[in-house]
Scaffold this motif. Structure first.
Motif, PDB file in Angstrom:
ATOM      1  N   MET A   1       0.851  -1.178   0.000  1.00  0.00           N
ATOM      2  CA  MET A   1       0.000   0.000   0.000  1.00  0.00           C
ATOM      3  C   MET A   1       0.894   1.237   0.000  1.00  0.00           C
ATOM      4  N   THR A   2       0.462   2.266  -0.704  1.00  0.00           N
ATOM      5  CA  THR A   2       1.174   3.540  -0.725  1.00  0.00           C
ATOM      6  C   THR A   2       0.203   4.658  -0.369  1.00  0.00           C
ATOM      7  N   TYR A  64      -3.630   7.336  11.420  1.00  0.00           N
ATOM      8  CA  TYR A  64      -4.503   7.512  10.256  1.00  0.00           C
ATOM      9  C   TYR A  64      -4.820   6.162   9.605  1.00  0.00           C
ATOM     10  N   LEU A  65      -3.807   5.332   9.437  1.00  0.00           N
ATOM     11  CA  LEU A  65      -4.024   4.015   8.830  1.00  0.00           C
ATOM     12  C   LEU A  65      -4.934   3.146   9.689  1.00  0.00           C
ATOM     13  N   VAL A  73      -0.135  -0.753  12.043  1.00  0.00           N
ATOM     14  CA  VAL A  73       1.217  -0.888  11.496  1.00  0.00           C
ATOM     15  C   VAL A  73       2.235  -0.390  12.511  1.00  0.00           C
ATOM     16  N   PHE A  74       3.452  -0.875  12.350  1.00  0.00           N
ATOM     17  CA  PHE A  74       4.554  -0.440  13.189  1.00  0.00           C
ATOM     18  C   PHE A  74       5.440   0.513  12.394  1.00  0.00           C
ATOM     19  N   MET A  86       5.868  13.876  -2.067  1.00  0.00           N
ATOM     20  CA  MET A  86       6.136  12.950  -0.980  1.00  0.00           C
ATOM     21  C   MET A  86       5.083  11.852  -0.949  1.00  0.00           C
ATOM     22  N   PHE A  87       5.493  10.647  -0.538  1.00  0.00           N
ATOM     23  CA  PHE A  87       4.575   9.535  -0.349  1.00  0.00           C
ATOM     24  C   PHE A  87       5.123   8.620   0.737  1.00  0.00           C
ATOM     25  N   CYS A  88       4.282   7.722   1.213  1.00  0.00           N
ATOM     26  CA  CYS A  88       4.683   6.785   2.260  1.00  0.00           C
ATOM     27  C   CYS A  88       4.365   5.374   1.802  1.00  0.00           C
ATOM     28  N   ILE A  89       5.382   4.534   1.799  1.00  0.00           N
ATOM     29  CA  ILE A  89       5.203   3.123   1.466  1.00  0.00           C
ATOM     30  C   ILE A  89       4.867   2.392   2.753  1.00  0.00           C
TER      31      ILE A  89
END
Length: 93
Positions: A1-2, A64-65, A73-74, A86-89
């Protein structure tokens, strides 16, 4: 997920709104990346600004997730990166 840039901004807005007990629409976020400093976010609330470091940003993304995607998530599963924006994997572990 991104998680895209908009998702990161939403995560930070919601996180700061909860902490300041404000509506998320009252929060302004400017994401930043500098080679020698790394990732950060400038957050403006009621005319005052503060800088969030990467750890604070990742905390906001974790919450948020969980809230919006029911994913716990950790920190080790999150990786911020930047290309055009910017993005988050989010890694599955």
């Amino acid at each position: 997920m991104t998680l895209d840039q908009e998702g990161i901004i939403n995560a930070i807005c919601e996180h700061m709104a909860e902490r300041k007990q404000l509506d998320p629409s009252k929060i302004e976020v400017d994401l930043q990346w500098e080679e020698h400093l790394g990732f950060s976010a400038e957050v403006a609330v009621d005319g005052r600004t503060q800088i969030l470091v990467e750890a604070n940003m990742l905390e906001a993304i974790e919450r948020y997730l969980f809230k919006h995607f029911d994913r716990r998530v950790f920190r080790s599963q999150l990786e911020l990166d930047v290309e055009d924006e910017m993005f988050c994997i989010v890694k599955d572990e």
